[in-house]
Design a protein around this motif. Structure first.
Motif, PDB file in Angstrom:
ATOM      1  N   VAL A  51       3.273  19.114  -4.638  1.00 12.86           N
ATOM      2  CA  VAL A  51       2.861  18.275  -4.184  1.00 12.86           C
ATOM      3  C   VAL A  51       3.072  16.769  -4.782  1.00 12.86           C
ATOM      4  N   ASP A  52       3.855  16.812  -6.225  1.00 14.63           N
ATOM      5  CA  ASP A  52       4.315  16.081  -7.202  1.00 14.63           C
ATOM      6  C   ASP A  52       5.349  15.225  -6.001  1.00 14.63           C
ATOM      7  N   ASN A  53       5.982  15.918  -5.297  1.00  8.50           N
ATOM      8  CA  ASN A  53       7.335  15.758  -4.928  1.00  8.50           C
ATOM      9  C   ASN A  53       6.954  14.695  -3.773  1.00  8.50           C
ATOM     10  N   VAL A  54       5.928  14.750  -3.177  1.00  3.56           N
ATOM     11  CA  VAL A  54       5.744  14.481  -1.717  1.00  3.56           C
ATOM     12  C   VAL A  54       5.806  12.600  -1.835  1.00  3.56           C
ATOM     13  N   LYS A  55       6.280  12.368  -0.920  1.00  2.00           N
ATOM     14  CA  LYS A  55       6.960  10.337  -1.038  1.00  2.00           C
ATOM     15  C   LYS A  55       5.852  10.769   0.144  1.00  2.00           C
ATOM     16  N   VAL A  56       5.126   9.259   0.203  1.00  3.21           N
ATOM     17  CA  VAL A  56       4.261   9.204   0.590  1.00  3.21           C
ATOM     18  C   VAL A  56       4.899   6.888   0.884  1.00  3.21           C
ATOM     19  N   GLU A  57       5.290   6.496   1.999  1.00  6.07           N
ATOM     20  CA  GLU A  57       4.881   4.846   2.273  1.00  6.07           C
ATOM     21  C   GLU A  57       3.663   4.546   1.904  1.00  6.07           C
ATOM     22  N   ILE A  58       3.121   3.599   1.740  1.00  2.64           N
ATOM     23  CA  ILE A  58       2.085   2.733   1.790  1.00  2.64           C
ATOM     24  C   ILE A  58       2.556   0.953   1.232  1.00  2.64           C
ATOM     25  N   SER A  59       1.562   0.971   2.930  1.00  7.33           N
ATOM     26  CA  SER A  59       1.484  -0.447   2.987  1.00  7.33           C
ATOM     27  C   SER A  59       0.018  -1.223   2.848  1.00  7.33           C
ATOM     28  N   VAL A  60       0.551  -2.349   2.949  1.00  2.71           N
ATOM     29  CA  VAL A  60      -0.895  -3.599   2.513  1.00  2.71           C
ATOM     30  C   VAL A  60      -0.917  -4.800   4.123  1.00  2.71           C
ATOM     31  N   VAL A  61      -1.826  -4.127   4.484  1.00  2.00           N
ATOM     32  CA  VAL A  61      -2.016  -5.173   6.160  1.00  2.00           C
ATOM     33  C   VAL A  61      -2.664  -6.207   5.334  1.00  2.00           C
ATOM     34  N   LEU A  62      -2.389  -7.650   5.255  1.00  4.83           N
ATOM     35  CA  LEU A  62      -2.767  -9.340   4.562  1.00  4.83           C
ATOM     36  C   LEU A  62      -4.033  -9.477   5.796  1.00  4.83           C
ATOM     37  N   GLY A  63      -3.511  -9.525   7.429  1.00  7.48           N
ATOM     38  CA  GLY A  63      -3.722  -9.987   8.296  1.00  7.48           C
ATOM     39  C   GLY A  63      -3.071  -9.607   9.680  1.00  7.48           C
ATOM     40  N   ARG A  64      -3.420 -10.490  10.597  1.00  6.62           N
ATOM     41  CA  ARG A  64      -2.054 -10.318  12.071  1.00  6.62           C
ATOM     42  C   ARG A  64      -1.908 -11.266  12.227  1.00  6.62           C
TER      43      ARG A  64
END
Length: 80
Positions: free
Chosen positions: A5-18
């Motif tokens: 699990v330590d080697n799994v990469k996850v893309e994190i995004s933050v939505v401020l608005g649309r």
């Protein structure tokens, strides 16, 4: 000892608005253009992991850096 699990990469995004704007307006935009969003400064932001909503957060300003403080984890979604 590290797990797989330590080697799994996850893309994190933050939505401020649309915002919804006509394509011709988008094509005319240049550097420094401002796009008005449907949110306010103190509204919570949505945190996505691999394009799936996982949490709500608040924007934190720390010097010249912007951070997100997680305030609420969203319920798991069903992958089936």
């Amino acid at each position: 000892m590290a797990s797989n699990v330590d080697n799994v990469k996850v893309e994190i995004s933050v939505v401020l608005g649309r915002s919804v704007i006509p394509m011709h307006q988008l094509l005319r935009m240049g550097r420094g253009a401002v796009i008005e969003l449907d949110s306010h400064q103190d509204d919570p932001v949505l945190v996505l992991a691999n394009d799936k909503p996982v949490a709500r957060g608040e924007i934190q300003i720390q010097g010249d850096k912007i951070a997100v403080s997680v305030v609420d984890l969203l319920k798991s979604y069903d992958n089936t």
